[in-house]
Scaffold this motif. Structure first.
Motif, PDB file in Angstrom:
ATOM      1  N   HIS A   1       5.799 -21.343   1.741  1.00 45.85           N
ATOM      2  CA  HIS A   1       4.575 -21.900   1.148  1.00 45.85           C
ATOM      3  C   HIS A   1       4.899 -22.419  -0.243  1.00 45.85           C
ATOM      4  CE1 HIS A   1       1.252 -20.813   3.937  1.00 45.85           C
ATOM      5  NE2 HIS A   1       2.116 -19.910   4.345  1.00 45.85           N
ATOM      6  N   GLY A   2       4.930 -23.725  -0.388  1.00 44.59           N
ATOM      7  CA  GLY A   2       5.283 -24.312  -1.669  1.00 44.59           C
ATOM      8  C   GLY A   2       4.277 -24.078  -2.766  1.00 44.59           C
ATOM      9  N   ASP A   3       3.045 -23.657  -2.419  1.00 43.73           N
ATOM     10  CA  ASP A   3       2.030 -23.461  -3.443  1.00 43.73           C
ATOM     11  C   ASP A   3       2.016 -22.028  -3.967  1.00 43.73           C
ATOM     12  OD1 ASP A   3       1.197 -22.484  -1.004  1.00 43.73           O
ATOM     13  OD2 ASP A   3      -0.929 -22.922  -1.363  1.00 43.73           O
ATOM     14  N   ARG A   4       2.917 -21.176  -3.479  1.00 49.60           N
ATOM     15  CA  ARG A   4       2.976 -19.800  -3.957  1.00 49.60           C
ATOM     16  C   ARG A   4       3.904 -19.702  -5.169  1.00 49.60           C
ATOM     17  NH1 ARG A   4      -1.551 -18.348  -1.569  1.00 49.60           N
ATOM     18  NH2 ARG A   4      -1.495 -18.810   0.653  1.00 49.60           N
ATOM     19  N   PRO A   5       3.781 -18.652  -5.977  1.00 56.77           N
ATOM     20  CA  PRO A   5       4.657 -18.508  -7.152  1.00 56.77           C
ATOM     21  C   PRO A   5       6.133 -18.552  -6.748  1.00 56.77           C
ATOM     22  CG  PRO A   5       2.866 -16.934  -7.257  1.00 56.77           C
ATOM     23  CD  PRO A   5       2.774 -17.569  -5.908  1.00 56.77           C
ATOM     24  N   LEU A   6       6.884 -19.422  -7.392  1.00 60.37           N
ATOM     25  CA  LEU A   6       8.264 -19.655  -6.983  1.00 60.37           C
ATOM     26  C   LEU A   6       9.145 -18.433  -7.190  1.00 60.37           C
ATOM     27  CD1 LEU A   6      10.413 -21.585  -5.967  1.00 60.37           C
ATOM     28  CD2 LEU A   6      10.649 -22.487  -8.292  1.00 60.37           C
ATOM     29  N   ASN A   7       8.945 -17.728  -8.283  1.00 59.62           N
ATOM     30  CA  ASN A   7       9.804 -16.565  -8.528  1.00 59.62           C
ATOM     31  C   ASN A   7       9.577 -15.470  -7.487  1.00 59.62           C
ATOM     32  OD1 ASN A   7       7.268 -15.800  -9.394  1.00 59.62           O
ATOM     33  ND2 ASN A   7       7.864 -15.437 -11.527  1.00 59.62           N
ATOM     34  N   ARG A   8       8.324 -15.328  -7.042  1.00 57.97           N
ATOM     35  CA  ARG A   8       8.032 -14.325  -6.012  1.00 57.97           C
ATOM     36  C   ARG A   8       8.605 -14.767  -4.667  1.00 57.97           C
ATOM     37  NH1 ARG A   8       4.725 -10.044  -6.141  1.00 57.97           N
ATOM     38  NH2 ARG A   8       4.104 -10.704  -8.224  1.00 57.97           N
ATOM     39  N   ARG A   9       8.553 -16.027  -4.374  1.00 60.78           N
ATOM     40  CA  ARG A   9       9.159 -16.537  -3.135  1.00 60.78           C
ATOM     41  C   ARG A   9      10.664 -16.277  -3.136  1.00 60.78           C
ATOM     42  NH1 ARG A   9       7.770 -22.511  -3.684  1.00 60.78           N
ATOM     43  NH2 ARG A   9       9.082 -22.711  -1.832  1.00 60.78           N
ATOM     44  N   ALA A  10      11.295 -16.451  -4.290  1.00 60.92           N
ATOM     45  CA  ALA A  10      12.739 -16.198  -4.382  1.00 60.92           C
ATOM     46  C   ALA A  10      13.047 -14.727  -4.118  1.00 60.92           C
ATOM     47  CB  ALA A  10      13.256 -16.608  -5.763  1.00 60.92           C
ATOM     48  N   SER A  11      12.235 -13.831  -4.667  1.00 60.05           N
ATOM     49  CA  SER A  11      12.461 -12.403  -4.438  1.00 60.05           C
ATOM     50  C   SER A  11      12.305 -12.044  -2.966  1.00 60.05           C
ATOM     51  CB  SER A  11      11.481 -11.580  -5.283  1.00 60.05           C
ATOM     52  OG  SER A  11      11.747 -11.749  -6.664  1.00 60.05           O
ATOM     53  N   LEU A  12      11.320 -12.654  -2.295  1.00 60.39           N
ATOM     54  CA  LEU A  12      11.119 -12.386  -0.875  1.00 60.39           C
ATOM     55  C   LEU A  12      12.303 -12.885  -0.047  1.00 60.39           C
ATOM     56  CD1 LEU A  12       7.336 -13.273  -0.536  1.00 60.39           C
ATOM     57  CD2 LEU A  12       8.371 -10.990  -0.517  1.00 60.39           C
ATOM     58  N   VAL A  13      12.826 -14.054  -0.397  1.00 61.75           N
ATOM     59  CA  VAL A  13      14.000 -14.568   0.293  1.00 61.75           C
ATOM     60  C   VAL A  13      15.188 -13.629   0.070  1.00 61.75           C
ATOM     61  CG1 VAL A  13      15.735 -16.410   0.269  1.00 61.75           C
ATOM     62  CG2 VAL A  13      13.305 -16.972   0.338  1.00 61.75           C
ATOM     63  N   PHE A  14      15.345 -13.174  -1.162  1.00 64.41           N
ATOM     64  CA  PHE A  14      16.434 -12.245  -1.474  1.00 64.41           C
ATOM     65  C   PHE A  14      16.356 -11.004  -0.589  1.00 64.41           C
ATOM     66  CE2 PHE A  14      18.436  -8.726  -3.626  1.00 64.41           C
ATOM     67  CZ  PHE A  14      19.603  -9.265  -4.143  1.00 64.41           C
ATOM     68  N   LEU A  15      15.184 -10.407  -0.471  1.00 68.54           N
ATOM     69  CA  LEU A  15      15.020  -9.191   0.328  1.00 68.54           C
ATOM     70  C   LEU A  15      15.231  -9.462   1.814  1.00 68.54           C
ATOM     71  CD1 LEU A  15      11.921  -7.678  -1.476  1.00 68.54           C
ATOM     72  CD2 LEU A  15      14.192  -6.640  -1.349  1.00 68.54           C
ATOM     73  N   ALA A  16      14.678 -10.556   2.311  1.00 70.44           N
ATOM     74  CA  ALA A  16      14.820 -10.867   3.736  1.00 70.44           C
ATOM     75  C   ALA A  16      16.276 -11.090   4.110  1.00 70.44           C
ATOM     76  CB  ALA A  16      13.981 -12.098   4.085  1.00 70.44           C
ATOM     77  N   VAL A  17      16.991 -11.852   3.287  1.00 66.44           N
ATOM     78  CA  VAL A  17      18.405 -12.101   3.576  1.00 66.44           C
ATOM     79  C   VAL A  17      19.215 -10.808   3.426  1.00 66.44           C
ATOM     80  CG1 VAL A  17      20.449 -13.413   2.889  1.00 66.44           C
ATOM     81  CG2 VAL A  17      18.204 -14.520   2.917  1.00 66.44           C
ATOM     82  N   SER A  18      18.862  -9.971   2.453  1.00 67.64           N
ATOM     83  CA  SER A  18      19.556  -8.690   2.276  1.00 67.64           C
ATOM     84  C   SER A  18      19.423  -7.805   3.512  1.00 67.64           C
ATOM     85  CB  SER A  18      18.987  -7.947   1.059  1.00 67.64           C
ATOM     86  OG  SER A  18      19.255  -8.644  -0.130  1.00 67.64           O
ATOM     87  N   ALA A  19      18.260  -7.866   4.167  1.00 63.11           N
ATOM     88  CA  ALA A  19      18.028  -7.033   5.349  1.00 63.11           C
ATOM     89  C   ALA A  19      18.664  -7.610   6.603  1.00 63.11           C
ATOM     90  CB  ALA A  19      16.527  -6.852   5.562  1.00 63.11           C
ATOM     91  N   VAL A  20      18.706  -8.921   6.704  1.00 61.98           N
ATOM     92  CA  VAL A  20      19.123  -9.567   7.949  1.00 61.98           C
ATOM     93  C   VAL A  20      20.601  -9.948   7.962  1.00 61.98           C
ATOM     94  CG1 VAL A  20      18.813 -11.629   9.382  1.00 61.98           C
ATOM     95  CG2 VAL A  20      16.821 -10.404   8.493  1.00 61.98           C
ATOM     96  N   PHE A  21      21.095 -10.472   6.842  1.00 66.50           N
ATOM     97  CA  PHE A  21      22.444 -11.047   6.845  1.00 66.50           C
ATOM     98  C   PHE A  21      23.539 -10.067   7.279  1.00 66.50           C
ATOM     99  CE2 PHE A  21      26.443 -11.702   4.523  1.00 66.50           C
ATOM    100  CZ  PHE A  21      26.886 -12.844   5.178  1.00 66.50           C
ATOM    101  N   PRO A  22      23.590  -8.814   6.748  1.00 65.91           N
ATOM    102  CA  PRO A  22      24.676  -7.925   7.160  1.00 65.91           C
ATOM    103  C   PRO A  22      24.699  -7.663   8.666  1.00 65.91           C
ATOM    104  CG  PRO A  22      23.611  -7.084   5.196  1.00 65.91           C
ATOM    105  CD  PRO A  22      22.743  -8.196   5.701  1.00 65.91           C
ATOM    106  N   ILE A  23      23.508  -7.518   9.268  1.00 62.02           N
ATOM    107  CA  ILE A  23      23.444  -7.282  10.709  1.00 62.02           C
ATOM    108  C   ILE A  23      23.864  -8.531  11.463  1.00 62.02           C
ATOM    109  CG2 ILE A  23      21.924  -6.657  12.626  1.00 62.02           C
ATOM    110  CD1 ILE A  23      20.233  -5.097  10.620  1.00 62.02           C
TER     111      ILE A  23
END
Length: 549
Positions: A327-349
């Motif tokens: 969602h481009g209209d959401r706060p960008l810094n919060r979107r970055a944190s969510l991406v960080f967490l999602a990739v942290s959970a998924v990428f190693p597996i």
């Protein structure tokens, strides 16, 4: 506009009051602390415990000797790991009123509880008090986390170090492009502890790059490439002190890493290939070489060894986080944190599924994935609760009631199988009984401690305890050190049954069920973890199960 997990929690005006969900989260932490203090002495030693304890002592001697005693820099293969946990436990064992291995259990519990607190803080920062409460509850009731935090000297300390780095990155992205000094210090601490624990700390580069690129690309579209690049450069420049701090801390707890500038790279290459002689382990009822495990090994064991609510909310959290980040209209810094967490959970597996490395000892190497999954699960949980009630108190009550109902099975099971929580299997697997004969359970041999205690109790009942002139020889199928530490020198141990009077054997596939009287068993949930045999007068050639070539 519908609520999404990227929405910031509402800001309060007026005097600050303690949120009911914060009180509940602190209550969870207090309960875990109380349980840890009451039970840390119950946990046994594993295969690697003694070696890790020696490594910690050698690292202290390295510093005490002014770097003249350099045995730690070539000690088995542990020199390629950081020794922060081992050094800390060795130091505290000098001042605490517990013996060394009890101290190691207590230190592990403290570190694990610190990970719970950081999980709470990250989720609360991103989703508010209820998200923090749900996240810490999910992780605190995950048997894989609770079981390993007492006994795992490698993976849980690494996971908590990665958590510190995660909190640092989340704060840094929220302050982009000018992270504050405390944030930079926290990030340096987390990265230093991560790399100083295991070179796998390099995995943090992937979620960091994903979140950073999201910010740069989004700002380039909004403000122009030049301004986006300028802000990105400023951000990276302000983070440089974190690199210096992390390198210094890595050098402190992993001295081999700085003996030569390329040693971290050598460690990365070393661990990128399987560095031991392959062996077989049990998976889905078959004996498979650890280098030939199927790609489904890690995701399947996550589905079977974590509570159903944990992985269901975790998966939902990953999907919701990525959707919210789009969602481009959401706060960008919060979107970055969510991406960080999602990739942290998924990428190693995903990386394990794609590359198919040697896989063994269940999913202990992936414990560091649990906290980001719990945070994302907490965010989804808070979103669901927000739709169910209007007031904060009611939302907290609904969250607490729902968690209590849906997590009763793992909580009760952890109590029943104590102190083998790390061997937990959920209802999908049929519990421990369903996993018996299909998957590895006590792969670290923690039940040898209770088996040794059972042998001593049985001998006391029979009046056959060793005296000053007599000893009781014990044959071992499993790790010998736990038995030696528990029973002492009056009970010499050996791998071979010849000359032995008693045998202690793990109930894993590689230990044979002996044709001898069973005098004691370690049993949890109807599953035998270890047996004690009276082998006097028996002509046994081996304690091992014959395996196909």
């Amino acid at each position: 506009m519908p609520a999404v997990i990227s929405d910031a929690p509402a800001r309060r005006t007026g005097p600050r009051r303690l949120h009911p969900a914060d009180i509940a989260a602190v209550g969870v932490l207090v309960i875990v602390c109380a349980v840890a203090l009451a039970t840390f002495r119950d946990f046994g030693m594993g295969w690697d415990d003694y070696a890790h304890a020696e490594y910690g002592g050698l690292l202290l001697r390295l510093y005490d000797s002014g770097f003249t005693d350099r045995r730690a820099l070539s000690f088995v293969n542990l020199y390629a790991y950081g020794g922060g946990f081992d050094m800390l436990a060795a130091l505290l064992a000098k001042v605490l009123p517990f013996e060394l291995f009890e101290t190691r259990r207590l230190v592990g519990a403290i570190i694990g509880i610190a990970g719970l607190a950081m999980t709470w803080r990250i989720a609360r920062r991103l989703g508010g008090p209820i998200a923090g409460f749900v996240a810490v509850t999910l992780l605190a009731t995950c048997p894989l986390w609770i079981g390993h935090m007492f006994v795992n000297p490698k993976d849980v300390p690494f996971a908590v170090a990665m958590l510190a780095a995660t909190l640092g990155f989340v704060r840094a992205f929220s302050e982009y492009p000018k992270p504050h000094v405390p944030t930079v210090a926290l990030l340096g601490l987390g990265l230093g502890l991560s790399f100083g624990s295991r070179v796998m700390g390099a995995l943090a580069a992937v979620p960091t790059a994903a979140a950073f690129l999201l910010i740069v690309v989004a700002e380039a579209r909004r403000q122009g490439v030049r301004d986006a690049v300028r802000r990105a450069g400023e951000f990276l420049l302000r983070l440089m002190p974190a690199v210096i701090v992390s390198y210094a801390l890595m050098a402190l707890i992993w001295p081999w890493s700085v003996v030569s500038p390329l040693n971290p790279v050598k460690a990365l290459v070393y661990f990128s290939h399987f560095f031991e002689k392959p062996w077989r382990e049990l998976f889905e009822g078959e004996l498979l070489w650890v280098v030939d495990m199927p790609r489904r090994y890690v995701p399947e064991l996550f589905a079977l060894q974590t509570p159903e609510l944990f992985w269901a909310l975790g998966i939902a959290g990953v999907v919701a986080a990525l959707a919210s980040a789009a969602h481009g209209d959401r706060p960008l810094n919060r979107r970055a944190s969510l991406v960080f967490l999602a990739v942290s959970a998924v990428f190693p597996i995903a990386f394990a599924v794609i590359t198919r490395p040697a896989m063994y000892n269940g999913i202990r190497h992936f414990v560091f994935v649990l906290p980001p999954a719990a945070v994302l699960g907490g965010l989804v949980g808070a979103l669901l609760v927000s739709r169910a009630a209007a007031t904060e108190g009611r939302r907290t009550a609904i969250a607490a009631a729902a968690l209590a109902v849906m997590l009763v099975h793992p909580i009760v099971t952890m109590i029943r199988i104590h102190p083998y929580q790390y061997a937990y299997f959920n209802a999908l697997a049929g519990g421990l009984q369903g996993a018996d004969g299909r998957f590895m359970r006590d792969y670290w041999g923690l039940s040898m401690k209770q088996a040794a205690q059972a042998l001593r109790a049985e001998l006391a009942k029979r009046g056959e305890l060793p005296t000053g002139k007599t000893k009781r020889h014990v044959a071992i199928c499993g790790p010998q050190r736990p038995v030696r530490v528990e029973l002492g020198k009056a009970y010499p141990t050996d791998w071979q049954p010849q000359g032995g009077e008693f045998a202690i054997s793990l109930n894993e596939f590689y230990c044979a069920k002996l044709d001898a009287p069973v005098i004691a068993e370690v049993v949890r949930d109807g599953v035998v973890f270890a047996r004690v045999y009276d082998i006097r007068g028996r002509n046994l050639e081996t304690l091992l199960t014959p395996l196909p070539p």
